[in-house]
Write a protein that holds these residues in place. Structure first.
Motif, PDB file in Angstrom:
ATOM      1  N   ASP A  53      63.276 -32.963  75.748  1.00 12.98           N
ATOM      2  CA  ASP A  53      64.461 -33.248  74.936  1.00 12.98           C
ATOM      3  C   ASP A  53      65.320 -32.015  74.670  1.00 12.98           C
ATOM      4  OD1 ASP A  53      63.704 -36.063  74.150  1.00 12.98           O
ATOM      5  OD2 ASP A  53      62.017 -34.997  73.244  1.00 12.98           O
ATOM      6  N   ARG A  83      67.409 -35.422  71.350  1.00  7.69           N
ATOM      7  CA  ARG A  83      66.959 -36.604  70.615  1.00  7.69           C
ATOM      8  C   ARG A  83      67.714 -36.766  69.303  1.00  7.69           C
ATOM      9  NH1 ARG A  83      60.622 -37.835  69.467  1.00  7.69           N
ATOM     10  NH2 ARG A  83      60.589 -37.495  71.720  1.00  7.69           N
ATOM     11  N   GLY A 134      62.834 -33.651  68.926  1.00 10.70           N
ATOM     12  CA  GLY A 134      62.579 -33.489  70.347  1.00 10.70           C
ATOM     13  C   GLY A 134      61.588 -32.380  70.634  1.00 10.70           C
TER      14      GLY A 134
END
Length: 422
Positions: free
Chosen positions: A284, A303, A51
């Motif tokens: 993220d 993520r 992320g």
């Protein structure tokens, strides 16, 4: 309560007085050459399987006032400000918490008033907006468990009500049982408004209010969130002591990562006994803080569900807002402290000017349109790479302020009214 608390994206402000001044050339309007909104120097590349924070494509380096809507209150008020990108809504309520709040919708480009409503906004809860809809949490600050709380969605162009949704779960099980004065703020993602109601997570169509997604936990309830983390939702949860939690450690809180359809994706469990209670997101990346003794701060990747970093958190630190991969904190001396959201590394500290601690009491962090603002008795623009002030001016006598972007303008709401800048 011996710590500061600033809810993520809680755009509410208590009225204070004072008259500190920010220096400008010749004591007049700020002089900034060239455009005030410029491209960002750096942007995060795709992290692949990992992320990344939200990318910032531009930011502001100066402000010139183009319109003003004066507003002078004779008694102290709390204020709120939210934008759908084109229009903005100002909220104001007397600080004693009695009576209804006044909500007024404006066009961001011109400052023209569009509508006005009276609603029981609790002034401790955050409205959210997108498209042509604003969702406002309603309740009472001097509440009881019998006081109903709910969300109301309004059309930002007319102020007309679109839908309402009641929230039944009021009890907050911390070190003791208390009740919330208003619903925990929700999140908007791809035209759906998501919110928590105890063990339930609900996603309603932003315009119609129709329930599109719903999930009920058999063992946990939501403490904070949901918050949007790019294509996911994150919720800070804890086991419900009133339910069957056999095999579950009731002293362990967690961050649950879910899809837009409210399907579980990841879960991160905090160490036993830790009591995280605040959370912000950027892209993220999720940052969660605990203000226990000692406090702690964690960086999580929504993520992958992995813990990126964790570190001690000093006492009396307010969690600020993220922008461009930098999360700003505010300490008890009103210094801004910038942290890298990917690594947790402290990047810089922005102190108040010498002799200005008193005049900058109440200095807050604001974020709008890719830009970090310092909002106290004047308006500062802070460079997130260096932590230096690149613009500073006091536009009205009393200062204070909340900030959003609307209609291509930066809009600031302070104790003297609304101002639109280009």
């Amino acid at each position: 309560m011996d710590r500061f608390r600033l809810l993520p994206l809680v755009l509410s402000l208590a009225l204070v007085t004072g008259c500190g001044l920010l220096p400008t050339k010749n004591g007049g309007e700020p002089e900034v050459e060239g455009p005030h909104r410029v491209p960002a120097k750096e942007a995060f590349s795709d992290g692949g399987d990992k992320g990344t924070p939200e990318t910032v494509s531009h930011h502001w380096v100066g402000l010139s006032k183009v319109w003003e809507v004066p507003q002078l209150d004779e008694v102290p008020h709390r204020y709120g400000l939210v934008s759908d990108g084109t229009r903005f809504v100002g909220l104001r309520k007397e600080i004693d918490g009695s009576g209804e709040a006044e909500l007024t919708g404006y066009d961001g480009a011109s400052g023209k008033k569009l509508w006005r409503q009276q609603l029981p906004w609790a002034a401790v809860a955050t409205p959210v907006a997108s498209g042509e809809t604003v969702v406002v949490p309603l309740g009472e600050e001097h509440e009881t468990l019998k006081t109903p709380v709910e969300f109301v969605a309004l059309d930002t162009t007319t102020g007309q009500e679109r839908w309402r949704a009641k929230v039944s779960h009021r009890a907050f099980m911390g070190n003791h049982v208390s009740s919330r004065p208003a619903p925990e703020p929700g999140a908007i993602l791809d035209g759906v408004f998501y919110y928590a109601d105890g063990a339930k997570l609900i996603g309603r169509d932003l315009v119609t209010g129709k329930v599109r997604y719903q999930r009920t936990s058999k063992s946990h309830y939501a403490l904070v969130g949901p918050r949007a983390a790019r294509d996911h939702l994150v919720v800070l949860v804890r086991p419900d002591p009133l339910k069957d939690t056999e095999g579950i450690n009731t002293r362990v809180r967690s961050v649950a990562v879910l899809s837009k359809a409210l399907k579980p994706v990841h879960q991160f469990d905090f160490p036993e006994g830790e009591a995280p209670d605040e959370m912000v997101t950027s892209g993220d990346i999720v940052v969660v803080t605990s203000h226990g003794e000692p406090g702690r701060m964690w960086g999580l990747d929504a993520r992958t569900g992995k813990n990126l970093w964790d570190q001690p958190l000093p006492r009396k630190i307010r969690l600020g807002l993220p922008v461009g991969g930098v999360l700003s904190l505010v300490d008890e001396e009103y210094r801004f402290i910038g942290h890298d959201m990917l690594t947790g590394e402290q990047l810089w500290t922005l102190a108040t000017r010498k002799g200005d601690n008193q005049s900058l009491r109440g200095r807050m962090v604001g974020v709008a349109d890719g830009t970090l603002f310092g909002l106290g008795h004047g308006v500062e623009i802070v460079d997130t790479a260096s932590g230096k002030v690149i613009f500073g001016h006091q536009f009205t006598p009393r200062g204070g302020g909340l900030v959003v972007a609307a209609g291509g303008r930066i809009v600031i709401y302070n104790h003297d009214g609304f101002m639109g800048f280009e």
